[in-house]
Design a protein around this motif. Sequence first.
Motif, PDB file in Angstrom:
ATOM      1  N   GLY A 131      10.222   5.982  -0.501  1.00  0.00           N
ATOM      2  CA  GLY A 131       9.343   5.064  -1.215  1.00  0.00           C
ATOM      3  C   GLY A 131       7.988   5.676  -1.508  1.00  0.00           C
ATOM      4  O   GLY A 131       7.432   5.497  -2.604  1.00  0.00           O
ATOM      5  N   THR A 132       7.440   6.406  -0.535  1.00  0.00           N
ATOM      6  CA  THR A 132       6.152   7.071  -0.738  1.00  0.00           C
ATOM      7  C   THR A 132       6.271   8.152  -1.806  1.00  0.00           C
ATOM      8  O   THR A 132       5.394   8.288  -2.670  1.00  0.00           O
ATOM      9  CB  THR A 132       5.653   7.679   0.579  1.00  0.00           C
ATOM     10  OG1 THR A 132       5.506   6.637   1.553  1.00  0.00           O
ATOM     11  CG2 THR A 132       4.323   8.384   0.394  1.00  0.00           C
ATOM     12  N   SER A 158       0.801   3.227 -11.054  1.00  0.00           N
ATOM     13  CA  SER A 158       0.764   1.875 -10.500  1.00  0.00           C
ATOM     14  C   SER A 158       0.471   1.928  -9.011  1.00  0.00           C
ATOM     15  O   SER A 158       0.880   2.856  -8.310  1.00  0.00           O
ATOM     16  CB  SER A 158       2.102   1.169 -10.735  1.00  0.00           C
ATOM     17  OG  SER A 158       2.098  -0.109 -10.117  1.00  0.00           O
ATOM     18  N   ASP A 159      -0.241   0.913  -8.522  1.00  0.00           N
ATOM     19  CA  ASP A 159      -0.473   0.806  -7.083  1.00  0.00           C
ATOM     20  C   ASP A 159       0.392  -0.292  -6.467  1.00  0.00           C
ATOM     21  O   ASP A 159       0.147  -0.741  -5.352  1.00  0.00           O
ATOM     22  CB  ASP A 159      -1.952   0.537  -6.785  1.00  0.00           C
ATOM     23  CG  ASP A 159      -2.463  -0.738  -7.450  1.00  0.00           C
ATOM     24  OD1 ASP A 159      -1.682  -1.433  -8.136  1.00  0.00           O
ATOM     25  OD2 ASP A 159      -3.664  -1.043  -7.273  1.00  0.00           O
ATOM     26  N   ARG A 160       1.426  -0.692  -7.186  1.00  0.00           N
ATOM     27  CA  ARG A 160       2.337  -1.739  -6.727  1.00  0.00           C
ATOM     28  C   ARG A 160       3.756  -1.187  -6.632  1.00  0.00           C
ATOM     29  O   ARG A 160       4.078  -0.158  -7.227  1.00  0.00           O
ATOM     30  CB  ARG A 160       2.333  -2.922  -7.711  1.00  0.00           C
ATOM     31  CG  ARG A 160       0.956  -3.513  -7.996  1.00  0.00           C
ATOM     32  CD  ARG A 160       0.356  -4.171  -6.770  1.00  0.00           C
ATOM     33  NE  ARG A 160      -0.951  -4.727  -7.056  1.00  0.00           N
ATOM     34  CZ  ARG A 160      -1.155  -5.978  -7.489  1.00  0.00           C
ATOM     35  NH1 ARG A 160      -0.110  -6.774  -7.697  1.00  0.00           N
ATOM     36  NH2 ARG A 160      -2.382  -6.408  -7.721  1.00  0.00           N
ATOM     37  N   PRO A 161       4.626  -1.876  -5.891  1.00  0.00           N
ATOM     38  CA  PRO A 161       6.036  -1.458  -5.848  1.00  0.00           C
ATOM     39  C   PRO A 161       6.681  -1.608  -7.218  1.00  0.00           C
ATOM     40  O   PRO A 161       6.185  -2.355  -8.084  1.00  0.00           O
ATOM     41  CB  PRO A 161       6.664  -2.420  -4.828  1.00  0.00           C
ATOM     42  CG  PRO A 161       5.522  -3.034  -4.084  1.00  0.00           C
ATOM     43  CD  PRO A 161       4.361  -3.043  -5.022  1.00  0.00           C
ATOM     44  N   THR A 191       4.013   7.452 -10.408  1.00  0.00           N
ATOM     45  CA  THR A 191       3.445   6.423 -11.278  1.00  0.00           C
ATOM     46  C   THR A 191       1.965   6.275 -10.993  1.00  0.00           C
ATOM     47  O   THR A 191       1.488   6.636  -9.907  1.00  0.00           O
ATOM     48  CB  THR A 191       4.148   5.081 -11.046  1.00  0.00           C
ATOM     49  OG1 THR A 191       3.509   4.065 -11.839  1.00  0.00           O
ATOM     50  CG2 THR A 191       4.077   4.657  -9.584  1.00  0.00           C
ATOM     51  N   PHE A 206      10.784   4.029  -9.735  1.00  0.00           N
ATOM     52  CA  PHE A 206       9.848   4.892 -10.446  1.00  0.00           C
ATOM     53  C   PHE A 206      10.456   6.244 -10.814  1.00  0.00           C
ATOM     54  O   PHE A 206       9.848   7.000 -11.575  1.00  0.00           O
ATOM     55  CB  PHE A 206       8.577   5.100  -9.618  1.00  0.00           C
ATOM     56  CG  PHE A 206       7.709   3.868  -9.520  1.00  0.00           C
ATOM     57  CD1 PHE A 206       7.395   3.129 -10.653  1.00  0.00           C
ATOM     58  CD2 PHE A 206       7.206   3.448  -8.294  1.00  0.00           C
ATOM     59  CE1 PHE A 206       6.596   1.996 -10.577  1.00  0.00           C
ATOM     60  CE2 PHE A 206       6.410   2.330  -8.194  1.00  0.00           C
ATOM     61  CZ  PHE A 206       6.098   1.595  -9.336  1.00  0.00           C
ATOM     62  N   ASP A 263      -4.865   4.437 -12.380  1.00  0.00           N
ATOM     63  CA  ASP A 263      -4.241   3.310 -11.687  1.00  0.00           C
ATOM     64  C   ASP A 263      -4.917   1.998 -12.091  1.00  0.00           C
ATOM     65  O   ASP A 263      -5.968   2.001 -12.750  1.00  0.00           O
ATOM     66  CB  ASP A 263      -4.235   3.527 -10.173  1.00  0.00           C
ATOM     67  CG  ASP A 263      -5.619   3.501  -9.549  1.00  0.00           C
ATOM     68  OD1 ASP A 263      -6.368   2.552  -9.796  1.00  0.00           O
ATOM     69  OD2 ASP A 263      -5.924   4.432  -8.782  1.00  0.00           O
ATOM     70  N   ALA A 309       6.336   6.614  -5.212  1.00  0.00           N
ATOM     71  CA  ALA A 309       5.065   6.006  -5.603  1.00  0.00           C
ATOM     72  C   ALA A 309       4.130   7.013  -6.264  1.00  0.00           C
ATOM     73  O   ALA A 309       3.248   6.631  -7.042  1.00  0.00           O
ATOM     74  CB  ALA A 309       4.388   5.384  -4.388  1.00  0.00           C
TER      75      ALA A 309
END
Length: 398
Positions: A39-40, A48-51, A46, A58, A241, A43
């Motif tokens: 998951g990290t 984005s700072d959201r899931p 992208t 992503f 972001d 992240a």
Amino acid sequence: MPEDVPGNGPGSGTGSGDGLPPLVDHHCHGVLRHAPDPGTFAAFLTESDRPPAAGTTFFDTQAGFAVRRWCPPLLDLPVHCPPDRYLARRRELGPDETRRRLLRATGIGTYLLDTGLPGDLTGPAETAADGGGAGFEVVRLETLAERTAAGVRDAEEFTDALARAVRDAARTAVAFKTVAAYRHGLALDPTPPAPGAVHTAAGSWLAAGAPRLTDPVLLRHLVQLAVATGRPLQLHTGFGDPDLRLDHADPALLTDLVRATADTGTDLVLLHCYPYHRQAAYLASVFPHVYADIGLTLTHTGPRAAAVLAEFLELAPFGKLLFSTDAYGLPELYVVGSALFRTALATVLGDWTASGAWSAEDARRVGAMIAADNARRVYGLPDSCQPTPDSGADGTCG
């Protein structure tokens, strides 16, 4: 496409055989020292700072596809292998070996690294050592101010300490950077704030516990302190972001500041720029001390990178455009940023050469300018840059 056009030939996108000099990555960030969980890792693909949205990932982005295109062969895997298989191989190799393999395949010879982000990240010397090059520090002004505020008693002590901190940083750093686009927006008053206004703003900020610096008076003061040193000043513009408002990050909003700094002897470097890259190219075309950067943009535009690079080059003078990756966290982003730059450059200059608009000799010369020569001139880097035994965190050139 002629084989002597930059970007063409064996090793294109992974660092060799394309006729370009070692790249100067004039704006980048440290790499995670530990192995990120899936998951990290995703992240970092992208802004984005959201899931991701439910049922999506992503990896299904231009950046995600680019990682799967360029990075697996460097870890002994087939191109476009599934993300799970790629991440499993990454775990087998471990973070240190993965980092060295990937960074050494980029063809980057010099790293100008923004040290203002938190986390367990490699610094300039460590990043450069893993990549087999030289590393230098770019000091982020807002982070410097927030660190300076720790432990000071009052506004007068803070303003004195901040002025010293900026002067001291200028002795070793190759540049400063501001993220005013995130903290307030780029429509800042270009005039230096009065000392009384700075003192009042500092007192209010310190009384509030010196939180994240967003006060426009203090942001203007930081910019003026940096400009006074003569070191180049990098300015975040364009997308990032969700902490910023995109319309407040249009580089055209900097026009008054650009005019006000025209005779200071300090160069301004507009980072990222997209989707306002044509505005940035215009500013670079009419103001001698303004430069533009393609970092981050090409990573997130994937196979469309050539079209975007061509749009930069519609108006930007060829001596005013600089390569960077803006890589952060993952060494894969250094690979992707350099690979997409090389392939985009090959496509654009190859097409223009094939059409007869450019000569192959001019294409080679311009390719080298964007890849390295412009950055060496702007930041005062010597032609041959290697780390020395006494290199500090900021790196040195011998």
